[in-house]
Structure formats: C-alpha cells, structure tokens
Design an enzyme around this catalytic site. Structure first.
Site, short mmCIF file in Angstrom:
data_model
loop_
_atom_site.label_atom_id
_atom_site.label_comp_id
_atom_site.label_asym_id
_atom_site.label_seq_id
_atom_site.Cartn_x
_atom_site.Cartn_y
_atom_site.Cartn_z
N ASP A 175 -1.97 -0.05 -3.58
CA ASP A 175 -0.99 -0.51 -4.56
C ASP A 175 -1.25 -0.25 -6.11
O ASP A 175 -0.70 0.15 -6.85
CB ASP A 175 -0.49 -2.12 -4.18
CG ASP A 175 0.32 -2.77 -4.94
OD1 ASP A 175 0.19 -2.54 -6.12
OD2 ASP A 175 1.30 -2.96 -4.63
N PHE A 228 4.36 -2.96 -5.05
CA PHE A 228 4.48 -1.49 -4.67
C PHE A 228 4.42 -1.28 -3.11
O PHE A 228 5.24 -0.57 -2.61
CB PHE A 228 3.69 -0.59 -5.64
CG PHE A 228 4.14 -0.74 -7.00
CD1 PHE A 228 4.13 -1.89 -7.89
CD2 PHE A 228 4.45 0.60 -7.56
CE1 PHE A 228 4.43 -1.62 -9.03
CE2 PHE A 228 4.83 0.68 -8.77
CZ PHE A 228 4.82 -0.49 -9.77
N ASP A 229 3.57 -1.68 -2.64
CA ASP A 229 3.45 -1.69 -1.11
C ASP A 229 4.82 -2.19 -0.47
O ASP A 229 5.49 -1.60 0.35
CB ASP A 229 2.24 -2.55 -0.36
CG ASP A 229 1.08 -1.88 -0.72
OD1 ASP A 229 0.85 -0.80 -0.94
OD2 ASP A 229 0.11 -2.85 -0.62
N CYS A 230 5.06 -3.54 -0.79
CA CYS A 230 6.42 -4.03 -0.18
C CYS A 230 7.64 -3.16 -0.60
O CYS A 230 8.72 -3.20 0.10
CB CYS A 230 6.43 -5.49 -0.40
SG CYS A 230 5.11 -6.39 0.04
N ALA A 244 8.13 -0.69 1.60
CA ALA A 244 8.48 -0.99 2.96
C ALA A 244 10.15 -1.42 2.93
O ALA A 244 10.69 -1.03 3.71
CB ALA A 244 7.87 -2.60 3.14
#
Lengths: 402, 380
Positions: A148, A177-179, A182
C-alpha cells in the site's frame, strides 16, 4: 451444481449459494473475500503451510494479527500444501465446486503451482477467476514488491496532500489502497457472476493495485487530463469554493458549499446576503476565481462563534458541516452505532472486535458480518473431496453481536 | 434476462458518488439515463478546469450517459419519471434532504409497485440516529470518519486527503449493491430497495484500522500511531522523494545498503538491532531514520531507487499524476481510453480499473451529455 440460490429474508445475503475459494494473501484479495462473504457467499480461505504473511502485521489480538482477523471475517480457513499431489488434488476438487477463485500470487506463481487460469478453467468452465497484482504481469516494475504505501506514492497519492507548495506527503493510514483494490475485485467478480447468469460462461478478470489506485484518484486525474493542476491545498481543493476547514471561536469546522441552493442558504445562515448577490461570488467557478478575496471574508464571519453554534445553524440550513473527529470520539457514538457504521463483534477466539458494519442495507437480502476462523481450522472437513455446507452453528462463524 | 450491456439504469444523483456508480455501469455498456434538475447536476459547475460549458469533474464522471431534465419536486415531472420505471432495471438516487422531503416519490416503496426494480438510495450521514438527514460532502465525511487525522502534522491545522475517498467508496459500494441485487433478481425475479451511506462506506474501508485500535495486545506502533506521527514525506533526494523498504527477512540486504551509503558501522550499533523499525513506515523511522537522510540527499530519485531495488528492496518515486501516467510500467497497463468530446474531437480519460476478459474490448466512448440533450428521445 453450484450457483445462486434464491435468498430469503432471514438474514442471508444476495450471494447465498455462491462458493468462493480465496487463495489470496495480505489485504488486497482477502478484503474482497470479506465483502463477498458479507453479501452471503460461502468463502473459504486457502493458505499454504507457511501461512499468509499478513499474520506478521502488528498489532495482535489474543496472539493473532488484528489485520489477519479483519481481512478474514466471514470465512472458514483451510491449509493445503499445493506443492504436494494430495494438496493440489484437494484444491482442484474444491475448484470444481466453486463459483469464484481469488488469487494475488506474484506473476507466474499461480501457473507454476498448478492453479493458473488455464488449468482451473478446464476443471470448471463456469469459474470466475479473479487475479490481482501490484504492477501487472509484465514490465520493468513486475519484480518489485507492491504494498500500500509504495502504491500510494507511485500512483500520485502523495502529490495532492499537505500544505500548498510543500513536500508531497503520504496518508498515514496504510491500507486504503489495498482495500480499494479489493473493492475493484469485488465489483468485477459481481459483474462477471451476472454475465455468467446470461452467458453460462465463467471468465478471467484482472486488476492491479496501480489501476485501482488511479481509479481512486480519478477525479483529480480528470482535472489533470483537462489542463488543470491537482496539487496540495491543505484542507481545500481546487475545484470547489468554499470547501475547506475554517477556524471558529473554539475549534475548526469542515464546511462545504456544493450547489447554488447551498450558497444561497449559506449566505443567509451567516447573515450576509450581500455576499450572495455579489457577482464575484454568484457561481462556483467565480468563487474559485475569487477564492483569495472570499475566504478571508468567510473566515472573519465564522470566527465570531463557537463550532457548536455553526453546526446547529448549518444543519438547519442543510449545509454540509462537521467537526474533525477521531475513532476514540465516535466509536461509542449513538449515531454511528445505530447506523451500523461501527460494529462490535463478540468473537470466540479474540474477544471483542470493532470493525465497520455491512456497507449495504438491503431490504430483502441483508447480509452479515461474522467472525472468521483461526488459520486452517476447517482443513480436515474440506480434505474429503466435498465442500461441507456452511451451517449456522459452525464453530467460529456463529453470528454474534451485541 | 438482460446482459450487462442491455441494462437500463436511471441515475437521479449529482456530484461524485452516484454519478461514479452510474459511470461504472456505462463503462460495462449499460444505458445510463441521467435525470437532472433544471439547473443540472451541480458538478457541471465544479471547476475550473472546464471543458466547454462543463467542469472536467462532470465531463469525466458522466461520459457515455444520456441526460433528461425533470424537476422531480413537481408532481407532473414525477409522473413522467414513473413512466420510465417499467423499462428500467435499477435506479440510483441521491437527493439533498430538502428534496427528499419535497419529492412525492417514495423511493423505499418503489419496488412494491415495480417488483422487478432495484432502487439504490445513497445518503451522506445516515437516515436514522441523532445526525439523521444531515447532508454531507467529501470533506465533511472525511472529517466525520477520522481520516483527516492521517495527513498533516499531529495537532496542526486540519488537512484533507487530497482525493475523493468518500465519493469513491460510496460509488463502489453502490455499484456492488446494485450488481448483487441484480444477481439475486436473476434467481428470484424480485427487485428490492437498498441504501448505501457515505459515512458508513468510509468506515467499512477503515475496518482494519478500527480493529487494530480496539484493545489490542500491548503494542504502540504501526496502525495505532498514524495520527501521532509526523507527516510522511518518505526520503528526500536531489530531485524528489522516494519510498525505501527492505522486508524484515532481508537484514543482509539492508547491511549491504548501509555499506553502499557509507554506514558500515550501523549494523553493529545496538540501537539498530531492530533495524526494520527505522526504515519505511517503521515506528522508529522518525527518530532513528535520520542517519540515512544525507545519503538520500546526495542521490537522485532514480539513483536511490536503482540502488535499493538492485538489492531486492523496494523504492519508488513519490510521483505526481503526470509522472505516473507517463511511467513505462503504467503505459503497459493502458489505463486511459479515448472519449469523444462535445466539439467533435477526442480526449483521454481514465478507463475501468478492472478487465473482464470475457467481454468485448473498449470502443471510443460518447461524451458526457449536454443538459437535457436526450429529454425528447427518452421522454417521448
């Protein structure tokens, strides 16, 4: 035959009957599994004997990473060694019964260990195969690890935060940014499942953290591609005025005027209709142009009263306004609890856990947030070649909330 | 049953969240009809920058859509709107509280009269509870979810996260909710109402952080101290800022890095045995990271990243949007598409962040509509 089953109104989400084999690690893939699980899908997290690296991320709750716990809500957990013939055979057997497979191995790894798209789509032509990576499958950056904070910096995320003219600064919550990636995976999986209802066919879907990061910033990128210059402006932004923090008599407020009607009401609320009728300020583009004249006038007016006064007045006039708050302030706030924004879950293994609630309030198919299981808890029952039903009394996934 | 490119979506929404949800349906080929009030979507005025009469923000978020003008607060216009519903698959609606009260349409009950219909209502702050019916904005929702504490200096003046995290989270949850409801309808034949809330959306995306903050085992570092740490500017080189990381298992590589920048003795310093917490976003980066700073100051971004990546660490530049779009890695991903503009030319815009490889490739997309451009065609 796997696939959608009619959901009912007893708390089961719209994806009831959909089976997801989630072989992803970290947060990027796993949070997509959480969302699909919240929508009612039966999600199984597949880990290698080495385990998901996210287990190393601090802090822990009762010894297990709180990030692991959160990224594996709504799931049962199994451990298989795909490097052994037995492990791979079991995995392929589960794929044959699954609707969705999620992976974010480094480019080339899935193919090498026998769970590439070519292999799995032959086993199950109806499979939706979701593949996510950091930078894509080829090119100069492919060998570089993507997490991230690097993706934030790489995709321009730091270039619009901070003081005007100051250094670029990242946002110190390293997971959004990860989520967001997702969220993109989840969107693509749902669209592909719908497409399958019509066409009968599964497909490969792909995303990258870079593309998701750019999509998150699409409004600012649209400005750039139209000749604008997105840049750090403290609490303000380039294209809307007023839309920033203001000082009051005691503490700062966030205040935005987003429409012509709100500008009219705002001027009445601060008792200055002359401002409304001033041609320099009559439309948003003109206020953007005359920002440096207007903002000091507004600041002078707002400084005369405390924040609580302005919150009350602007609520009455339907003007967006709030004070700047924190988790410690809102975690027990009635409004947040009543609207399922903050959910406290009683878990068997980790005590009380606070997470967000179900993002969608469906009238007929509500969905749910449930604790997941510790790593590999369900390995044995999944090792017999079938996909055991997800019962309501399954240990560790019993819906429990206060 | 209609495929993705045959769906009909009515978008009664302004600003960012609703239109960005509609945009994602339009990007999949759906027919998206934008129902605008007489003044038009407020974001037509959210500029400069402007493209012709409309703001760049609007032109991007509304490409490929049709526009009709209906003042839904007037009963006869509401009746005209209801006539569009038998052919619609979903309605995305996001109204200001005063319009929600004034409009005669009961959005929650629409699927009762149109059982196939999916109605996704977007609200800002929530429809029940003490802040019931408050109106929001990107900045207000960021402030109310605590996100603004992770930029700027602790205790300093409040800053915003410089991109539209609330609008995007809401748009994406709305898209997911409608798509999931369409899937449910495919089996049951029934539509339904659903509500997505901007504040709840942003807090859902903060779940990892909230879980970490809720009485963890003893720990004072990463995921808890974000609001208390100084601004995160990475590492300053001659010509910009870069990231700098070695994984915990890469102590040997870190030792080589130290040697390369003339800090040969650092690995023997007892205070640097927990070396990993002194780099990257480690919790001692602000106190113990200063030793590396002179070396970065003597290199360019390219030199620093080449050194670190060459030792199998991770280093990228803190880019701006022009730099990222021109980066060779990003060019391979082809993130932009061609869109007609309203004057007969073409422009570049960001495309979709995901590829469904079973669908046909992009064609050049139609521009955002002029206000009411399709009123005659749609309303007949």
């Amino acid at each position: 035959m796997s696939g959608l089953q009619p959901a009912n109104t007893t708390g089961l989400g719209p994806l009831k009957g959909i089976k997801v084999l989630d072989a992803s690690m970290g947060a990027v893939g796993p949070w997509a599994g959480v969302l699909l699980g919240a929508l009612g899908a039966d999600v199984v997290k597949l880990e290698s004997p080495q385990g998901d690296f996210i287990r190393m991320v601090m802090p822990t709750k009762n010894g297990l990473s709180s990030t692991y716990i959160t990224c594996n809500l709504n799931k049962r957990g199994i451990v298989l060694d795909l490097k052994t013939a037995k492990g791979l055979r079991i995995a392929h057997g589960l794929v044959a019964q699954a609707d969705v497979f999620i992976e974010n191995f480094r480019p080339g790894v899935a193919e090498r260990i026998g769970v590439g798209y070519e292999t799995l789509s032959k086993i199950n032509p109806r499979l939706i195969y979701a593949s996510a990576s950091g930078f894509g499958r080829q090119g100069p950056m492919v060998g570089i690890g993507a997490t991230d904070p690097h993706i934030q910096a790489f995709t321009g995320g730091a270039s619009v935060n901070g003081s005007p003219g100051g250094l670029r600064q990242r946002w110190r919550w390293y997971g959004h940014f990860d989520c967001t990636t997702a969220m993109c995976i989840t969107e693509a999986v749902l669209a592909a499942l719908y497409h399958r209802e019509v066409s009968g066919k599964g497909q490969l879907i792909r995303t990258t953290m870079v593309e998701a990061g750019l999509a998150l910033q699409r409004v600012r990128i649209a400005e750039l591609l139209s000749g604008g210059s997105p840049r750090p402006m403290g609490s303000a932004t380039t294209y809307l005025v007023p839309d920033q923090a203001f000082e009051t008599q005691d503490k700062p407020i966030a205040l935005s005027v987003t429409s012509r009607r709100q500008w009219d009401h705002f001027c009445q609320a601060i008792g200055n209709v002359a401002l409304r009728d001033d041609p320099r300020f009559s439309t948003n583009p003109r206020r953007v142009e005359h920002r440096d004249t207007l903002i000091p006038l507004l600041q002078e007016a707002l400084r005369t009263r405390p924040a609580a006064y302005w919150l009350q007045v602007f609520a009455k006039w339907n003007i967006p306004c709030a004070t700047f708050t924190s988790f410690d302030e809102f975690r027990y706030h009635t409004h947040y609890l009543e609207n399922d924004m903050v959910r406290r879950l009683a878990t068997r293994d980790w005590g009380w856990l606070t997470v967000g609630g179900v993002p969608w309030a469906f009238s007929k198919t509500p969905g749910s947030i449930r604790p997941g299981s510790p790593p590999g808890e369900h390995t044995e029952e999944f090792s017999k070649g079938s996909w055991p039903e997800l019962g309501p009394d399954h240990p560790g996934v019993t819906p429990q909330h206060d | 049953m209609r495929n993705l490119d045959e769906l009909v979506i009515l978008e009664v929404a302004e600003g960012i969240a609703g239109p960005c949800c509609g945009l994602q349906f339009a990007d999949l080929g759906a027919k998206v009809i934008k129902v605008e009030p007489p003044h038009g979507d407020r974001s037509r005025e959210w500029g400069p920058p402007m493209i012709g009469a409309d703001a760049a923000v609007f032109v991007h978020l509304n490409r490929g859509k049709r526009s009709v003008v209906l003042d839904l607060n007037r009963p006869e216009a509401a009746d005209q709107f209801l006539k569009l519903l038998p052919d619609a698959d979903a309605v995305i609606v996001h109204l200001d509280p005063e319009d929600r009260r004034q409009c005669s349409i009961n959005w929650r009950d629409l699927p009762r009269d149109f059982p196939h219909l999916i109605v996704c209502e977007i609200v800002d702050i929530g429809q029940s509870g003490p802040l019931n019916e408050r109106t929001g904005s990107e900045l207000v929702v960021q402030a109310m979810s605590g996100f603004t504490r992770y930029v700027g200096m602790p205790g300093g003046e409040p800053y915003r996260v410089g991109f539209e995290i609330a609008g995007m989270a809401t748009a994406m949850h709305a898209f997911q909710g409608v798509m999931a409801a369409l899937l449910n309808r495919a089996r049951t034949g029934e539509g339904q109402y659903l509500q997505v809330c901007a504040l709840r959306s942003l807090l859902s995306m903060k779940s990892i952080l909230m879980a970490a903050q809720d009485e963890p085992d003893r720990w004072e570092g990463f995921h808890l101290q974000g609001p208390r740490w100084a601004r995160d500017i990475g590492w300053i080189t001659k010509d910009g800022q870069v990231t700098f990381d070695f994984r915990k298992t890469q102590k040997e590589q870190w030792i080589k890095f130290c040697a390369a920048i003339g800090l040969d003795d650092l690995p023997d310093d007892p205070d640097y045995q927990d070396w990993h917490s002194t780099i990257y976003i480690g919790d001692r980066r602000h106190t113990h990271g200063k030793v590396y700073e002179p070396a970065f100051a003597a290199m360019t971004c390219d030199e620093a990243s080449a050194l670190i990546n060459g030792l199998e660490g991770i280093s990228v530049k803190f880019q701006d949007y022009l730099e990222v779009l021109n980066h060779p890695q990003v060019q391979l991903l082809k993130p932009t598409i061609e869109v007609h503009d309203s004057s007969g030319g073409r422009m570049r815009q960001l495309g979709s962040p995901f590829q469904l490889t079973g669908l046909p490739p992009w064609e050049t997309v139609q521009p955002a509509p002029a206000l009411g451009a399709h009123s005659d065609e749609v309303l007949g």
